[in-house]
Design a protein around this motif. Structure first.
Motif, PDB file in Angstrom:
ATOM      1  N   PRO A  42       0.813  -1.213   0.000  1.00 49.91           N
ATOM      2  CA  PRO A  42       0.000   0.000   0.000  1.00 49.91           C
ATOM      3  C   PRO A  42       0.848   1.267   0.000  1.00 49.91           C
ATOM      4  CG  PRO A  42      -0.822  -1.581   1.606  1.00 49.91           C
ATOM      5  CD  PRO A  42       0.504  -2.097   1.137  1.00 49.91           C
ATOM      6  N   VAL A  43       0.381   2.269  -0.707  1.00 48.65           N
ATOM      7  CA  VAL A  43       1.081   3.550  -0.780  1.00 48.65           C
ATOM      8  C   VAL A  43       0.907   4.310   0.529  1.00 48.65           C
ATOM      9  CG1 VAL A  43       1.237   5.756  -1.979  1.00 48.65           C
ATOM     10  CG2 VAL A  43       0.736   3.670  -3.262  1.00 48.65           C
ATOM     11  N   SER A  44       2.012   4.764   1.101  1.00 51.92           N
ATOM     12  CA  SER A  44       1.944   5.542   2.339  1.00 51.92           C
ATOM     13  C   SER A  44       1.318   6.899   2.064  1.00 51.92           C
ATOM     14  CB  SER A  44       3.356   5.729   2.910  1.00 51.92           C
ATOM     15  OG  SER A  44       3.320   6.594   4.021  1.00 51.92           O
ATOM     16  N   ARG A  45       0.483   7.370   2.987  1.00 48.64           N
ATOM     17  CA  ARG A  45      -0.197   8.639   2.773  1.00 48.64           C
ATOM     18  C   ARG A  45       0.567   9.818   3.375  1.00 48.64           C
ATOM     19  NH1 ARG A  45      -3.382   8.211  -1.219  1.00 48.64           N
ATOM     20  NH2 ARG A  45      -4.264  10.208  -0.582  1.00 48.64           N
ATOM     21  N   ASP A  46       1.632   9.558   4.168  1.00 49.09           N
ATOM     22  CA  ASP A  46       2.295  10.696   4.805  1.00 49.09           C
ATOM     23  C   ASP A  46       3.124  11.457   3.780  1.00 49.09           C
ATOM     24  OD1 ASP A  46       5.461  10.153   5.453  1.00 49.09           O
ATOM     25  OD2 ASP A  46       4.305   8.301   5.233  1.00 49.09           O
ATOM     26  N   ILE A  47       3.195  12.778   3.963  1.00 44.42           N
ATOM     27  CA  ILE A  47       3.803  13.673   2.987  1.00 44.42           C
ATOM     28  C   ILE A  47       5.280  13.373   2.789  1.00 44.42           C
ATOM     29  CG2 ILE A  47       4.441  16.078   2.583  1.00 44.42           C
ATOM     30  CD1 ILE A  47       1.765  16.859   3.823  1.00 44.42           C
ATOM     31  N   ARG A  48       6.000  13.134   3.877  1.00 40.71           N
ATOM     32  CA  ARG A  48       7.444  12.910   3.765  1.00 40.71           C
ATOM     33  C   ARG A  48       7.764  11.716   2.870  1.00 40.71           C
ATOM     34  NH1 ARG A  48      11.386   9.972   6.573  1.00 40.71           N
ATOM     35  NH2 ARG A  48      13.435  10.996   6.647  1.00 40.71           N
ATOM     36  N   SER A  49       7.058  10.609   3.049  1.00 33.98           N
ATOM     37  CA  SER A  49       7.313   9.417   2.239  1.00 33.98           C
ATOM     38  C   SER A  49       7.035   9.687   0.764  1.00 33.98           C
ATOM     39  CB  SER A  49       6.442   8.253   2.723  1.00 33.98           C
ATOM     40  OG  SER A  49       6.786   7.883   4.033  1.00 33.98           O
ATOM     41  N   ARG A  50       5.963  10.420   0.476  1.00 34.83           N
ATOM     42  CA  ARG A  50       5.633  10.743  -0.904  1.00 34.83           C
ATOM     43  C   ARG A  50       6.685  11.661  -1.530  1.00 34.83           C
ATOM     44  NH1 ARG A  50       0.855   9.717  -3.161  1.00 34.83           N
ATOM     45  NH2 ARG A  50      -0.734   8.657  -1.939  1.00 34.83           N
ATOM     46  N   GLN A  51       7.145  12.630  -0.760  1.00 38.96           N
ATOM     47  CA  GLN A  51       8.127  13.558  -1.305  1.00 38.96           C
ATOM     48  C   GLN A  51       9.455  12.871  -1.590  1.00 38.96           C
ATOM     49  OE1 GLN A  51       7.736  16.615   1.761  1.00 38.96           O
ATOM     50  NE2 GLN A  51       6.897  17.983   0.211  1.00 38.96           N
ATOM     51  N   VAL A  52       9.858  11.955  -0.703  1.00 40.26           N
ATOM     52  CA  VAL A  52      11.087  11.190  -0.934  1.00 40.26           C
ATOM     53  C   VAL A  52      10.957  10.359  -2.202  1.00 40.26           C
ATOM     54  CG1 VAL A  52      12.482   9.280  -0.058  1.00 40.26           C
ATOM     55  CG2 VAL A  52      11.805  11.137   1.482  1.00 40.26           C
ATOM     56  N   ALA A  53       9.822   9.670  -2.341  1.00 40.00           N
ATOM     57  CA  ALA A  53       9.603   8.852  -3.534  1.00 40.00           C
ATOM     58  C   ALA A  53       9.572   9.705  -4.792  1.00 40.00           C
ATOM     59  CB  ALA A  53       8.300   8.068  -3.395  1.00 40.00           C
ATOM     60  N   ALA A  54       8.934  10.879  -4.714  1.00 33.82           N
ATOM     61  CA  ALA A  54       8.868  11.770  -5.873  1.00 33.82           C
ATOM     62  C   ALA A  54      10.254  12.276  -6.262  1.00 33.82           C
ATOM     63  CB  ALA A  54       7.945  12.941  -5.579  1.00 33.82           C
ATOM     64  N   ALA A  55      11.083  12.604  -5.265  1.00 36.10           N
ATOM     65  CA  ALA A  55      12.427  13.103  -5.543  1.00 36.10           C
ATOM     66  C   ALA A  55      13.258  12.058  -6.277  1.00 36.10           C
ATOM     67  CB  ALA A  55      13.110  13.507  -4.237  1.00 36.10           C
ATOM     68  N   VAL A  56      13.098  10.791  -5.893  1.00 36.32           N
ATOM     69  CA  VAL A  56      13.825   9.711  -6.546  1.00 36.32           C
ATOM     70  C   VAL A  56      13.232   9.409  -7.923  1.00 36.32           C
ATOM     71  CG1 VAL A  56      14.420   7.255  -6.415  1.00 36.32           C
ATOM     72  CG2 VAL A  56      14.541   8.678  -4.360  1.00 36.32           C
ATOM     73  N   GLY A  57      11.903   9.415  -7.998  1.00 40.05           N
ATOM     74  CA  GLY A  57      11.239   8.931  -9.197  1.00 40.05           C
ATOM     75  C   GLY A  57      11.083   9.923 -10.323  1.00 40.05           C
ATOM     76  N   GLN A  58      11.086  11.230 -10.026  1.00 34.78           N
ATOM     77  CA  GLN A  58      10.807  12.208 -11.075  1.00 34.78           C
ATOM     78  C   GLN A  58      11.832  12.145 -12.209  1.00 34.78           C
ATOM     79  OE1 GLN A  58       8.009  14.137 -11.164  1.00 34.78           O
ATOM     80  NE2 GLN A  58       8.662  14.663 -13.233  1.00 34.78           N
ATOM     81  N   GLY A  59      13.099  12.084 -11.861  1.00 33.98           N
ATOM     82  CA  GLY A  59      14.135  12.001 -12.882  1.00 33.98           C
ATOM     83  C   GLY A  59      14.042  10.727 -13.694  1.00 33.98           C
ATOM     84  N   ARG A  60      13.727   9.614 -13.013  1.00 27.89           N
ATOM     85  CA  ARG A  60      13.585   8.339 -13.718  1.00 27.89           C
ATOM     86  C   ARG A  60      12.419   8.388 -14.700  1.00 27.89           C
ATOM     87  NH1 ARG A  60      15.970   3.704 -11.128  1.00 27.89           N
ATOM     88  NH2 ARG A  60      17.412   4.381  -9.492  1.00 27.89           N
ATOM     89  N   LEU A  61      11.310   8.972 -14.261  1.00 27.95           N
ATOM     90  CA  LEU A  61      10.148   9.080 -15.133  1.00 27.95           C
ATOM     91  C   LEU A  61      10.459   9.930 -16.359  1.00 27.95           C
ATOM     92  CD1 LEU A  61       7.084   8.544 -15.573  1.00 27.95           C
ATOM     93  CD2 LEU A  61       6.660  10.657 -14.280  1.00 27.95           C
ATOM     94  N   MET A  62      11.122  11.068 -16.157  1.00 27.53           N
ATOM     95  CA  MET A  62      11.455  11.942 -17.277  1.00 27.53           C
ATOM     96  C   MET A  62      12.446  11.282 -18.235  1.00 27.53           C
ATOM     97  SD  MET A  62       9.606  14.596 -17.189  1.00 27.53           S
ATOM     98  CE  MET A  62       8.294  13.645 -16.422  1.00 27.53           C
ATOM     99  N   GLN A  63      13.362  10.466 -17.692  1.00 33.27           N
ATOM    100  CA  GLN A  63      14.307   9.769 -18.555  1.00 33.27           C
ATOM    101  C   GLN A  63      13.589   8.784 -19.477  1.00 33.27           C
ATOM    102  OE1 GLN A  63      17.407  10.345 -19.086  1.00 33.27           O
ATOM    103  NE2 GLN A  63      17.775   8.622 -20.487  1.00 33.27           N
ATOM    104  N   ILE A  64      12.583   8.097 -18.939  1.00 34.22           N
ATOM    105  CA  ILE A  64      11.792   7.179 -19.755  1.00 34.22           C
ATOM    106  C   ILE A  64      11.086   7.944 -20.871  1.00 34.22           C
ATOM    107  CG2 ILE A  64       9.808   5.626 -19.741  1.00 34.22           C
ATOM    108  CD1 ILE A  64      10.600   4.881 -16.859  1.00 34.22           C
ATOM    109  N   TYR A  65      10.464   9.063 -20.511  1.00 30.99           N
ATOM    110  CA  TYR A  65       9.788   9.868 -21.533  1.00 30.99           C
ATOM    111  C   TYR A  65      10.776  10.384 -22.574  1.00 30.99           C
ATOM    112  CZ  TYR A  65       5.074  10.105 -19.542  1.00 30.99           C
ATOM    113  OH  TYR A  65       3.802   9.801 -19.116  1.00 30.99           O
ATOM    114  N   HIS A  66      11.930  10.858 -22.106  1.00 36.93           N
ATOM    115  CA  HIS A  66      12.937  11.377 -23.033  1.00 36.93           C
ATOM    116  C   HIS A  66      13.324  10.310 -24.051  1.00 36.93           C
ATOM    117  CE1 HIS A  66      16.564  13.365 -24.542  1.00 36.93           C
ATOM    118  NE2 HIS A  66      17.219  12.244 -24.288  1.00 36.93           N
ATOM    119  N   GLU A  67      13.574   9.105 -23.597  1.00 37.67           N
ATOM    120  CA  GLU A  67      13.976   8.031 -24.499  1.00 37.67           C
ATOM    121  C   GLU A  67      12.851   7.657 -25.459  1.00 37.67           C
ATOM    122  OE1 GLU A  67      15.135   4.986 -21.799  1.00 37.67           O
ATOM    123  OE2 GLU A  67      17.062   5.929 -21.281  1.00 37.67           O
TER     124      GLU A  67
END
Length: 378
Positions: A72-97
């Motif tokens: 299950p996805v954690s609802r607390d803000i800190r966990s989401r922000q950490v995941a977003a910080a890690v994942g945003q670059g990865r997501l954009m790299q996929i789109y770029h390719e």
């Protein structure tokens, strides 16, 4: 595939978590089959002369996968922000390719509500997006989950509302929301086999809102209510919206050519002026002004300003100059507007005649709670 030209020239497409996460050829928490199909359709639309902006979810899902987090996805803000910080670059790299394989350049834009509610930054964002489109670049937009402490997962609602605000910002011809359901149903088709698809919505009224409340999507932050909120924002501005299944074959192409897919939300007959579209982008989700039946009639039927005499109460905390919803006694939105008084002041002067404002408060910002020139009917 299509013999007729695209019907809409500037299109905002929103791809939600529900279709981008998991399943298929899963890489970094993103379904490459679905993402690749969306990319191919966008590139095809560009070849046919359309301009496309993509509002994409998936950063948090990509980040959670990279961090090895399942369940299950954690609802607390800190966990989401950490995941977003890690994942945003990865997501954009996929789109770029993916886009690079079609010879298309992309650009990333991360936004918060503050960027769109402030007039100057709103105009700056608009100019940047316009410049990218003129250069043939596809803008990829997402909520800036890393810094959006107050609004993460609640205001933009899995980017549903953000996509509507972007459509208003760039004066789009169509907003297409792609999700994991065929459109708006009379009930949740996952649990009610008698539910039927609603192919066209002329107006978002209480009955339509009631249908949205019967849809449940616990895995995504948006759900049907935020999609109806997005529809209300864009159709009020004169922009049509289509909500359709993102995995349906060629769905974006078909919608852009005017084919009946999913649910079509009918726009207002005339487009709003640019300033009033900006007002819609600044609506505070923290407060509203509840008015009586006389005020509802004055606003809707006679194009009047909202006076203190028609105010029953306020809900939430907002300041002078904020854009807030004006609702009737049942909570249905009637209008939105820039308020001349904060919620604390309105509570003191509600029900009074305009001539009693200064005597009660000791100061005076105008006879109206919201002047008709700063008001948009919904």
């Amino acid at each position: 595939m299509f013999t007729s030209p695209v019907l809409y020239r500037r299109i905002v497409i929103k791809a939600g978590t529900a279709i981008l996460s998991g399943g298929g050829s899963d890489t970094a928490g993103v379904n490459l089959d679905v993402l690749g199909s969306i990319v191919r359709q966008i590139c095809r639309l560009r070849e046919e002369g359309a301009e496309v902006l993509l509002v994409t979810s998936g950063a948090i899902a990509a980040g959670r996968m990279a961090l090895g987090r399942q369940g299950p996805v954690s609802r607390d803000i800190r966990s989401r922000q950490v995941a977003a910080a890690v994942g945003q670059g990865r997501l954009m790299q996929i789109y770029h390719e993916q886009f690079a394989g079609h010879g298309v350049t992309v650009a990333q834009a991360l936004l918060t509500t503050a960027d769109l509610s402030n007039r100057q930054s709103y105009l700056n964002v608009r100019n940047t997006l316009q410049g990218l489109l003129e250069l043939g670049v596809v803008p990829l937009l997402n909520e800036n989950d890393v810094v959006a402490v107050d609004e993460i997962g609640s205001v933009f609602g899995d980017n549903d509302r953000l996509s509507a605000l972007v459509a208003n910002l760039v004066d789009a011809d169509l907003l297409l929301i792609l999700t994991d359901i065929d459109g708006l149903y009379t009930a949740d088709p996952r649990v009610d086999p008698s539910a039927t698809l609603i192919p066209r919505v002329e107006r978002i009224d209480r009955e339509i809102e009631g249908m949205a409340g019967r849809h449940r999507q616990p895995w995504a932050r948006g759900g049907m209510p935020t999609k109806l909120e997005a529809a209300r924002l864009v159709t009020t501005s004169g922009i049509p919206m289509v909500m359709a299944h993102g995995r349906e074959d060629g769905v974006a192409l078909r919608a852009a050519h005017g084919e009946a897919v999913g649910t079509f939300f009918q726009p207002a007959e005339e487009k709003l002026e640019a300033r009033k579209r900006w007002m819609l982008s600044g609506i505070s989700q923290r407060g509203q002004v509840i008015v009586d039946g006389g005020a509802v009639e004055a606003l809707r039927e006679h194009n009047r300003s909202l006076l203190p005499a028609g105010v029953r109460r306020t809900d939430g905390d907002f300041a002078r100059g904020d854009t807030v919803y004006i609702t009737d006694g049942s909570g249905s939105p009637i209008a939105c507007g820039i308020t001349n008084y904060g919620s604390a002041d309105i509570e003191r002067i509600r029900g009074l005649r305009s001539g009693e404002i200064e005597e009660t408060l000791g100061y005076h910002y105008g006879e109206e709670i919201v002047h008709r020139n700063n008001l948009v009917l919904l």
